[in-house]
Design an enzyme around this catalytic site. Structure first.
Site: not given
Length: 391
Positions: A101, A206-212
């Site tokens: 990482k 959290g509904v950003g990159k993945v959540g949405h």
């Protein structure tokens, strides 16, 4: 480029070296890291850390996180923690890849918007990745995007998560969310006897990159979905696509919303003592989400199990994204990658079965399976191939 082991001879950082070098008594990977590289380019302002936890299974694959850390020490801790997680994630996903990482320290907004991200900085970072000659393959993470990887790739051959225009997979959040949904279906199978969320109440933090994307899968499956996010724009995007979702003000409100399933999909450390107590009080049965490093400290996994809450290990269920970007190495094929991500359902069920048989929490069962694969496959290096150097 400076190896932290050399740098610390003259400028020791108490506790850091022992964390980097430490391995478990039984030979498990532990926190011990193979290599940690500090990257600094004065002209572009780049300050980055690349942590290679293990290359036992192959080149270390893991994303680049661009974040405004409070200190360099905090950035190093994040790189070490995230890279270790990638070793386990890649092993459990059945990939011939190790764990690494990188973190870039700074404001991830573009320079024109008052941030630190620029073409020069990303290209400088690409040159540092290139200097590792394939030991580390990078991709997107929090604060970096497909277009950023396209810039990094102008200086580097070891980049995935690129745009389709450049032969890449595009947004890895798509299969990350799909994989989490598969893990959630497996959790429903283990807890309620049916691999569906229909009629269940699922909270997504959290509904950003993945959540949405995850919300879309849940709605299509017939779940009642409750969401929260610190970003009003992220909430409004989900509302526009799915008007029937419920919205609550913050995570504490979500935890108290009488959920069947809690899905933490923001940053790590989401499962601490207070959260577990709140989930218990609300009668939540399953925790399955996309966030990395959800367990705030050792022992949380046992607390969840003791309270009857089924925890789907994060690095298992969120591995769809790394499966997607890893497929680029062969020449990306979406259906092939999706078929691999579908197997997260089976692996999650296997982990639950092993956990029950061994009398341990699922997180411990997942660790054991990943560690066994790393040991067994790395042992093959004792077999010398014609023309190859013995490692």
């Amino acid at each position: 480029m400076t190896d932290v082991r050399t740098a610390s001879v003259t400028h020791p950082a108490p506790g850091v070296l022992s964390r980097i070098f430490r391995t478990e008594q039984d030979g498990a990977p532990g926190d011990g890291h193979e290599q940690v590289v500090l990257c600094h380019d004065r002209s572009s302002g780049l300050k980055a850390i690349i942590a290679l936890h293990s290359t036992a299974l192959g080149p270390a694959l893991g994303g680049t996180r661009f974040h405004q850390y409070a200190s360099e020490e905090e950035a190093l801790e994040d790189a070490l923690r995230l890279s270790r997680g990638m070793s386990y994630k890649n092993a459990l996903a059945g990939l011939d890849l190790g764990g690494g990482k990188a973190v870039i320290i700074g404001n991830p907004a573009a320079k024109a918007e008052g941030g630190d991200k620029s073409e020069a900085l990303l290209r400088a970072y690409g040159r540092f990745v290139q200097s590792l000659a394939g030991r580390y393959i990078t991709a997107c993470d929090v604060g970096t995007y497909v277009q950023d990887m396209d810039i990094v790739a102008r200086e580097c051959d070891y980049v995935t998560g690129r745009s389709p225009e450049h032969g890449g997979a595009g947004d890895s959040s798509i299969l990350t969310a799909f994989g989490v949904f598969q893990g959630m279906r497996a959790s429903a199978q283990a807890r309620w006897g049916q691999p569906t969320l229909r009629g269940r109440r699922v909270g997504v933090a959290g509904v950003g990159k993945v959540g949405h994307y995850l919300v879309g899968h849940l709605v299509a499956d017939g779940a009642t979905v409750v969401i929260t996010d610190v970003s009003e724009a992220a909430v409004n995007r989900v509302r526009a696509a799915h008007p029937d979702v419920e919205v609550v003000a913050d995570t504490p409100a979500l935890l108290g919303a009488r959920l069947d399933v809690y899905a933490p999909c923001a940053l790590g450390g989401a499962l601490d003592d207070a959260t577990v107590a709140a989930l218990t009080a609300a009668g939540t049965s399953v925790v399955c989400g996309a966030a990395n490093n959800q367990l705030a400290h050792p022992g949380v996994e046992k607390d969840l199990a003791d309270r009857g809450i089924l925890y789907a290990p994060d690095y298992l269920v969120n591995s769809g994204g790394v499966i997607q970007v890893a497929d680029e190495i062969e020449g990306f094929n979406f259906e092939r990658a999706k078929n691999k991500a579908t197997k997260i359902f089976d692996t999650t069920l296997e982990i639950f079965t092993r956990a029950t048989a061994d009398g341990v929490p699922p997180a411990v069962a997942a660790d054991r399976l990943a560690e066994r694969r790393m040991r067994e496959i790395s042992a093959l290096r004792t077999i010398l191939l014609p023309g190859a150097r013995r490692s």
